[in-house]
Design a protein around this motif. Structure first.
Motif, mmCIF file in Angstrom:
data_model
loop_
_atom_site.group_PDB
_atom_site.id
_atom_site.type_symbol
_atom_site.label_atom_id
_atom_site.label_comp_id
_atom_site.label_asym_id
_atom_site.label_seq_id
_atom_site.Cartn_x
_atom_site.Cartn_y
_atom_site.Cartn_z
ATOM 1 N N GLY B 17 0.736 -1.246 -0.045
ATOM 2 C CA GLY B 17 0.203 -0.079 -0.280
ATOM 3 C C GLY B 17 1.301 1.555 -0.483
ATOM 4 N N ALA B 18 2.216 1.299 0.881
ATOM 5 C CA ALA B 18 2.943 2.441 0.797
ATOM 6 C C ALA B 18 3.833 2.822 -0.289
ATOM 7 C CB ALA B 18 3.808 2.218 2.036
ATOM 8 N N ALA B 19 3.717 1.479 -1.491
ATOM 9 C CA ALA B 19 4.899 1.786 -2.387
ATOM 10 C C ALA B 19 3.141 2.406 -3.334
ATOM 11 C CB ALA B 19 4.751 0.981 -3.338
ATOM 12 N N PHE B 20 2.567 2.043 -3.042
ATOM 13 C CA PHE B 20 1.148 2.151 -3.799
ATOM 14 C C PHE B 20 0.756 3.921 -3.728
ATOM 15 C CE2 PHE B 20 -3.075 2.957 -5.582
ATOM 16 C CZ PHE B 20 -3.087 2.359 -6.496
ATOM 17 N N ILE B 21 0.578 4.321 -2.992
ATOM 18 C CA ILE B 21 0.751 6.169 -2.749
ATOM 19 C C ILE B 21 2.271 6.721 -2.977
ATOM 20 C CG2 ILE B 21 0.462 7.366 -0.287
ATOM 21 C CD1 ILE B 21 -0.840 5.245 1.248
ATOM 22 N N LEU B 22 3.104 6.195 -2.923
ATOM 23 C CA LEU B 22 4.157 6.995 -3.229
ATOM 24 C C LEU B 22 4.202 7.195 -4.802
ATOM 25 C CD1 LEU B 22 6.739 7.501 -1.427
ATOM 26 C CD2 LEU B 22 7.779 5.539 -3.262
ATOM 27 N N LEU B 23 2.979 6.388 -5.466
ATOM 28 C CA LEU B 23 3.130 6.495 -7.358
ATOM 29 C C LEU B 23 1.940 7.762 -6.959
ATOM 30 C CD1 LEU B 23 3.226 2.754 -7.672
ATOM 31 C CD2 LEU B 23 4.856 4.493 -8.343
ATOM 32 N N ILE B 24 1.566 8.531 -5.791
ATOM 33 C CA ILE B 24 -0.126 8.949 -6.300
ATOM 34 C C ILE B 24 0.318 9.892 -6.959
ATOM 35 C CG2 ILE B 24 -1.076 9.953 -5.335
ATOM 36 C CD1 ILE B 24 -2.358 7.474 -3.971
ATOM 37 N N ARG B 25 -0.085 10.297 -8.177
ATOM 38 C CA ARG B 25 0.624 11.748 -8.969
ATOM 39 C C ARG B 25 -1.191 12.567 -8.298
ATOM 40 N NH1 ARG B 25 4.610 11.072 -7.850
ATOM 41 N NH2 ARG B 25 6.154 9.849 -9.092
ATOM 42 N N GLY B 26 -0.835 14.213 -8.526
ATOM 43 C CA GLY B 26 -1.675 14.779 -9.200
ATOM 44 C C GLY B 26 -1.153 16.078 -8.302
ATOM 45 N N ASN B 27 -2.408 17.130 -8.094
ATOM 46 C CA ASN B 27 -2.321 18.219 -6.814
ATOM 47 C C ASN B 27 -1.651 17.656 -5.362
ATOM 48 O OD1 ASN B 27 -4.702 18.037 -6.433
ATOM 49 N ND2 ASN B 27 -5.566 19.957 -7.925
ATOM 50 N N GLU B 28 -2.021 18.678 -4.413
ATOM 51 C CA GLU B 28 -2.402 18.009 -3.597
ATOM 52 C C GLU B 28 -2.971 17.592 -2.708
ATOM 53 O OE1 GLU B 28 0.249 20.286 0.870
ATOM 54 O OE2 GLU B 28 0.857 21.398 -1.312
ATOM 55 N N ALA B 29 -3.912 18.304 -2.680
ATOM 56 C CA ALA B 29 -5.316 17.705 -2.519
ATOM 57 C C ALA B 29 -5.637 15.836 -2.498
ATOM 58 C CB ALA B 29 -6.827 18.521 -2.971
ATOM 59 N N THR B 30 -5.247 15.890 -4.378
ATOM 60 C CA THR B 30 -6.200 15.130 -4.959
ATOM 61 C C THR B 30 -5.383 13.799 -4.358
ATOM 62 O OG1 THR B 30 -5.813 16.201 -6.884
ATOM 63 C CG2 THR B 30 -5.933 13.834 -7.238
ATOM 64 N N VAL B 31 -3.304 14.145 -4.072
ATOM 65 C CA VAL B 31 -2.500 13.519 -3.050
ATOM 66 C C VAL B 31 -3.296 12.178 -2.070
ATOM 67 C CG1 VAL B 31 -0.198 13.076 -3.018
ATOM 68 C CG2 VAL B 31 -0.483 13.833 -4.526
ATOM 69 N N ALA B 32 -3.157 14.359 -1.398
ATOM 70 C CA ALA B 32 -4.123 13.437 0.678
ATOM 71 C C ALA B 32 -4.848 12.890 0.033
ATOM 72 C CB ALA B 32 -4.820 15.166 0.713
ATOM 73 N N ARG B 33 -6.258 13.065 -0.397
ATOM 74 C CA ARG B 33 -7.740 12.328 -0.209
ATOM 75 C C ARG B 33 -7.248 10.853 -1.016
ATOM 76 N NH1 ARG B 33 -10.601 14.387 -4.180
ATOM 77 N NH2 ARG B 33 -9.569 13.682 -6.185
ATOM 78 N N ASN B 34 -6.370 10.573 -1.960
ATOM 79 C CA ASN B 34 -6.180 9.368 -2.068
ATOM 80 C C ASN B 34 -5.554 9.073 -1.421
ATOM 81 O OD1 ASN B 34 -7.527 9.213 -4.675
ATOM 82 N ND2 ASN B 34 -5.696 10.198 -5.697
ATOM 83 N N SER B 35 -4.347 9.308 -0.934
ATOM 84 C CA SER B 35 -3.569 8.326 0.214
ATOM 85 C C SER B 35 -4.143 8.305 1.276
ATOM 86 C CB SER B 35 -2.751 9.546 0.483
ATOM 87 O OG SER B 35 -2.042 10.465 -0.504
ATOM 88 N N ARG B 36 -5.483 8.444 1.763
ATOM 89 C CA ARG B 36 -6.050 8.417 2.822
ATOM 90 C C ARG B 36 -6.855 7.189 2.566
ATOM 91 N NH1 ARG B 36 -7.598 14.333 2.791
ATOM 92 N NH2 ARG B 36 -6.277 15.174 5.212
ATOM 93 N N HIS B 37 -7.770 7.284 1.865
ATOM 94 C CA HIS B 37 -8.688 6.242 0.765
ATOM 95 C C HIS B 37 -7.550 4.692 0.981
ATOM 96 C CE1 HIS B 37 -12.387 8.038 0.392
ATOM 97 N NE2 HIS B 37 -11.280 9.048 0.340
ATOM 98 N N VAL B 38 -6.190 5.301 -0.046
ATOM 99 C CA VAL B 38 -5.296 4.026 0.005
ATOM 100 C C VAL B 38 -4.827 3.084 1.217
ATOM 101 C CG1 VAL B 38 -2.773 2.940 -0.871
ATOM 102 C CG2 VAL B 38 -4.216 5.253 -2.279
ATOM 103 N N ALA B 39 -4.486 4.576 2.184
ATOM 104 C CA ALA B 39 -3.937 3.600 3.604
ATOM 105 C C ALA B 39 -5.214 2.976 4.022
ATOM 106 C CB ALA B 39 -3.695 4.728 3.930
ATOM 107 N N LEU B 40 -6.640 3.643 3.935
ATOM 108 C CA LEU B 40 -7.364 2.880 5.225
ATOM 109 C C LEU B 40 -7.731 1.400 4.574
ATOM 110 C CD1 LEU B 40 -10.196 3.330 6.997
ATOM 111 C CD2 LEU B 40 -11.078 4.146 5.073
ATOM 112 N N TRP B 41 -8.006 1.496 2.946
ATOM 113 C CA TRP B 41 -8.501 0.069 2.466
ATOM 114 C C TRP B 41 -7.054 -0.719 2.164
ATOM 115 C CZ3 TRP B 41 -13.125 -0.176 2.405
ATOM 116 C CH2 TRP B 41 -13.803 1.092 2.346
ATOM 117 N N THR B 42 -6.547 -0.314 2.529
ATOM 118 C CA THR B 42 -4.994 -0.967 2.937
ATOM 119 C C THR B 42 -5.071 -1.778 3.940
ATOM 120 O OG1 THR B 42 -3.997 0.066 1.775
ATOM 121 C CG2 THR B 42 -2.698 -2.095 2.187
#
Lengths: 487, 513
Positions: B17-42
């Protein structure tokens, strides 16, 4: 009178090749002038790579040539590989710096090549004279590159300091060599070993004491070259003053070559005297670890800090030598390999510390790097945690193997002091992480940092972080190399 | 048993999951939102998979289950060896259970560098799970020590005002303790040629060696647990860490000290453990009484809970070192219960801290008028923490003191004093924060728990009550392994013919010489 038989040139092929080609490069440089620097740098890297392949392709079995003065075996192969990698990588990393900082002169890559050649000769030396010649070829080239920025006061000072103290240590070495020659009658390592062996366990005869005095001088001189306490005084000044790519080179290649020499000399001709030199090694090991840990705390210049940290690292590596067993030597070799990778990576980060075209070297300049340049900050954090010996980074495994050897030999005191100083050392390593990650960002460094630096950073970072996943090549190479020194 | 490596999956899924979060691209808000979701679901997926472990767990055997073995450094006899038994399975579950709760709890509280935050948490989860399922000492050490890195960053980057000082203190204290542990591992490896935990458990050490090895391990675990007087890093780290960091620290990292005692000190060095029993009892009793008194006088809620953790862990060590079935089972149960309760307590503080940005007890009062649901949650957790019957705290403490009474009445009596003091500081805290008149102006608009907060409190409250009302499923799983641990201890003690007490002066003399 015996017929003259030509020596086996093939055994020394990498060295002969490098010697010949460096002269050619010098000619190219002379005729083409300074605009050929970039080309020459790449040519030197290519020559080192070619030599690397020759070293690996050469016979892994023990063979001597030039009448026993030159030896090639799995130990020399392991060490030469490290030195060649270290030298080639520092040349690549330094390219941008050389171009920007008014060091764009063709002598630079050629001198590095000469120094590298000297190191290969040191590693393969099987005779006191060969040892001295190799060492001097290396040292003379290094004196010049340390002072390569003639217009910079600090660089000249560093070069001069290095020269004066280096000459002193060369003097000590020669003096020790002559003592040993005088009391044994030989300069060849094998003959010296045999002569000492003949003396039996008698340590009180005049001959034995004479040899011992020679040994102490030689050890002191080599301790100077690896910058072990109490012969470390030159290190912080030279590291700070020398141009950064040169410092990177100092930290990687010559240390390894000098350490190889120390191992070969102490475990080869003077193996019988293990009980005597072991005391010296234990002392300088403890002193280096302690000084490296405590003196680095107050530093504000990152190059000085790394200088003290390198003193500490040599102390840890010497723990393995102090054990005096194949496991110990294996530990030393693994430690050196890992240390080289970490220190190359660290210097790649330091080379990236540039602000509006100017190099900056203060630790505060790193403040907030995790925000302004996350990849570099991450890489430097990995190297710092690794140097502190925190698992799962590579540096942990380096420490593991040397301490394992110490424990096996029952040297609990040394091991306990070692781990405690490593905990003290962790303080200043994590201070760098703290500055990068916890402090408020200051002005960002110049971006991009350049292809060469980025690739070195990625390469060394990946090796440091994922060493645990596939450590076999290093372990097996070190194992084979160490076994050889213990016939 | 299936061939699917469940333990490896549970251990390394968060890393993926951490590796996946590392790959998220986009502006800060997108990254933050997606990181939260990835972390939660992982982490939720990790928890779900870890439930398979308990579902497939065989409670009739004390053998290690779900074992996986691959040679790693074959020439050193170090393998990649995973496995769990009745003792470790719940710690593992506790870890996978608490991490998703942490992620939800900081959904809004963490707004800066969300990506790094989530990565740090996921890496930390891998290390924590790894600690509880490693069956190789070297791996155990790597996981144990490796978690210093993410925790150091979590405290240092997202912590409070004195975060740098606390992060250093945490890092260096723990490091000094664990390097001695490393030397002990190397020594054990040198003596036996392996670092495999099951193999080492069957090795009988001479009493003199046991003493030194025990002390080296003690240095590490006592700091981690933490035992008085090595506890001083804890209040600092807890106070400055972000809420989720405190939850992990109190909920899981502290348990590693206790787990270490259980896994290594007791079964491997039983003579030494017995010899040092009075020493442990003394430190624990001091911890229970002294830190409870200190907790009584705290102005800062987080500090109060931090000190209460030290006191509770003191009770745990008393239980573990009784060498009785009840004591050890009680100790483990208490650790699990404390994992849930301290996590909940830190979250409770976190909730009002997020609203008012103050941890001072004096800044609150009369919250029951505005926050009835909050007051209810706080009450249940607070009563459980005191050890009221029908809550998880009671079962653990009861079992521990049943065990202790068989061994030493004085220790039991003094330990129970600490429990009374515990009731005093918790009730007083509750009274000052929740009851009274709502006089402070800025509190008049404070909002009660929202759905997200109720969402993460509900499982904790349910668990705290369930463990108290029906502890049988937990104790059943523990039972066989604990019996086995005690049998092992007994057997090893038979093996070591000499008494440690006679050998300690000898060993000391040898070293001094």
């Amino acid at each position: 009178m015996a017929e003259f038989t030509a020596p086996d040139y093939l055994t020394a092929l990498p060295e002969i090749f490098l010697a010949a080609i460096s002269l050619i490069f010098l000619m190219i440089g002379v005729f083409a002038g300074n605009r050929s620097t970039k080309l020459l740098t790449w040519l030197c890297v290519a020559a080192m790579s070619a030599a690397f392949i020759m070293v690996l392709a050469g016979s892994h079995s023990y063979s001597t040539t030039f009448f026993g003065m030159f030896v090639s075996d799995s130990f020399s192969i392991f060490m030469k590989c490290l030195v060649l990698i270290g030298a080639a990588v520092t040349l690549i990393m330094g390219m941008g710096f050389v171009k920007r900082e008014n060091m764009n002169r063709f002598e630079f890559p050629v001198l590095i090549l000469f120094a590298t050649l000297g190191m290969l000769l040191m590693i393969s030396a099987n005779d006191l004279i060969a040892l001295y010649v190799g060492l001097e070829l290396q040292s003379l080239s290094l004196y010049i590159v340390a002072a390569f920025r003639r217009e910079s006061l600090r660089s000249s000072e560093a070069g001069l300091k290095y020269f004066v103290l280096g000459a002193l240590s060369s003097g000590l070495l020669l003096y020790g060599c002559s003592m040993v020659y005088g009391f044994t009658g030989f300069t060849g390592f094998d003959e010296i070993a045999a002569a000492i062996g003949h003396g039996g366990g008698d340590t009180h005869s005049a001959t034995a004491i004479g040899i011992l005095i020679g040994l102490v001088f030689i050890t002191a001189a080599l301790a100077f070259k690896v910058s072990a306490v109490p012969f470390h005084m030159w290190t912080p000044d030279v590291y700070e003053g020398a141009p950064t790519p040169v410092t990177a080179f100092f930290a990687a290649a010559p240390k390894i070559a000098a350490m190889a020499l120390l191992l070969r000399v102490l475990l080869g001709p003077f193996h019988e005297l293990l009980v005597q030199w072991d005391q010296i090694i234990v002392f300088i090991s403890i002193a280096s670890m302690a000084l490296g840990a405590f003196a680095a705390i107050g530093q504000s210049n990152i190059k000085r800090l790394i200088a003290y940290s390198s003193i500490g690292h040599i102390g840890y590596a010497l723990v393995g030598l102090a054990a005096g067993t194949p496991e110990g030597v294996r530990g030393v070799l693994i430690y050196l390999a890992i240390y080289m990778v970490m220190s190359l990576g660290t210097f790649a980060c330091i080379l990236a510390m540039r602000r509006r075209g100017q190099m900056v070297e203060k630790i505060e300049d790193l403040a907030g790097l995790s925000k302004s340049n996350p990849p570099v900050a991450l890489a430097l954090a990995i190297f710092m945690f690794s140097m502190a010996g925190i698992p799962p980074m590579a540096g942990f495994f380096g420490k593991l193997y040397v301490f394992l050897a110490a424990i096996e030999e029952g040297m609990y005191g040394l091991a306990i002091i070692g781990v405690l100083t490593s905990a003290v050392g962790a303080y200043y390593y994590i201070r760098i992480v703290k500055v990068m990650y916890f402090d408020k960002p200051v002005e960002s460094f110049d971006k991009p940092i350049g292809m060469e630096l980025s690739s070195v950073l990625v390469g060394t970072g990946v090796v440091t972080l994922f060493f645990f996943a596939y450590p076999t090549p290093v372990l097996e190479g070190a194992q084979a190399a160490a076994a050889l020194l213990f016939p | 048993m299936t061939d699917w490596p469940i333990l490896s999956t549970v251990t390394f899924l968060p890393l993926l999951g951490a590796a996946f979060i590392l790959l998220i691209r986009g502006n800060e808000a997108t990254v933050a939102r997606n990181s939260r979701h990835v972390a939660l679901w992982t982490t939720v997926a990790t928890f779900a998979i870890s439930l398979l472990l308990i579902a497939g767990f065989d409670t009739t055997t004390a053998e290690f289950q779900f074992e996986e073995f691959t040679p790693w450094l074959p020439e050193f006899g170090i393998g990649y060896h995973l496995g769990i038994d009745g003792i470790s399975v719940f710690f593992l579950l506790l870890t996978t259970f608490l991490v998703p709760i942490c992620i939800i709890s900081c959904w809004q509280a963490v707004q800066t560098r969300v990506r790094e935050y989530m990565i740090a948490f996921l890496v930390l989860e891998t290390f924590m799970v790894g600690v509880f399922c490693s069956l190789d000492l070297m791996m155990f050490y790597i996981f144990f020590e490796g978690q210093l890195i993410p925790m150091f960053l979590i405290i240092g980057i997202w912590g409070g005002a004195r975060r740098v000082y606390s992060a250093y203190k945490f890092f260096l204290y723990t490091l000094v303790g664990s390097v001695l542990f490393l030397l002990a591992i190397l020594f054990m490896y040198f003596q036996t040629g392996t670092t495999d935990i099951p193999a080492l458990m069957s090795h009988v050490w001479t009493p003199a060696m046991q003493t030194w090895l025990w002390l080296a391990l003690f240095a590490s675990f006592a700091v981690k647990l933490p035992m008085w007087p090595f506890h001083t890093w804890l209040p600092d780290a807890h106070v400055e860490a972000p809420t989720a960091g405190s939850v992990i620290l109190a909920g899981i990292l502290l348990k590693m000290g206790g787990y270490g005692f259980l896994r290594f000190s007791l079964p491997m060095f039983p003579d030494a453990s017995e010899f040092f029993m009075p020493f442990i009892f003394a430190l624990s009793v001091v911890a229970v009484i002294y830190t409870s008194l200190v907790a009584l006088m705290q102005q800062d809620m987080k500090k109060l809970i931090a000190y209460s953790s030290v006191a509770h862990m003191g009770i745990v060590t008393i239980g573990l070192f009784t060498f009785t079935g009840q004591g050890i089972e009680g100790g483990i149960f208490q650790m699990l219960s404390h994992g849930v309760l301290s996590a909940a307590l830190f979250l409770i503080v976190g909730v009002i801290y997020d609203r008012m940005h103050s941890r001072e007890i004096a800044a609150y009062g009369g919250l029951v008028h505005r926050m009835p649901v909050y007051a209810f949650v706080f009450m249940v957790i607070m009563l459980a923490s005191i050890g009221l019957p029908a809550t998880s705290g009671f079962v653990g403490e009861f079992l521990i003191f049943v065990g202790v009474f068989q061994v030493n009445t004085w220790v039991a009596m003094l330990g129970l004093t600490g429990v009374i003091l515990g009731a005093a500081y918790m009730l007083w805290l509750y009274r000052r924060v929740i009851f009274g008149e709502l006089t402070k102006e800025n509190l008049k608009s404070i909002k009660d728990l929202n759905m997200r907060e109720i969402g993460f409190f509900a499982p904790l409250v349910v668990l705290a009550l369930f463990m108290g009302i029906y502890p049988k499923p937990f104790l059943d799983v523990l039972h066989v392994s604990v019996e086995n641990l005690i049998a092992q201890t007994e057997m090893a003690r038979m093996g070591g013919a000499e008494v440690v007490a006679d050998l300690v002066p000898d060993a000391l003399a040898k070293v001094l010489r």
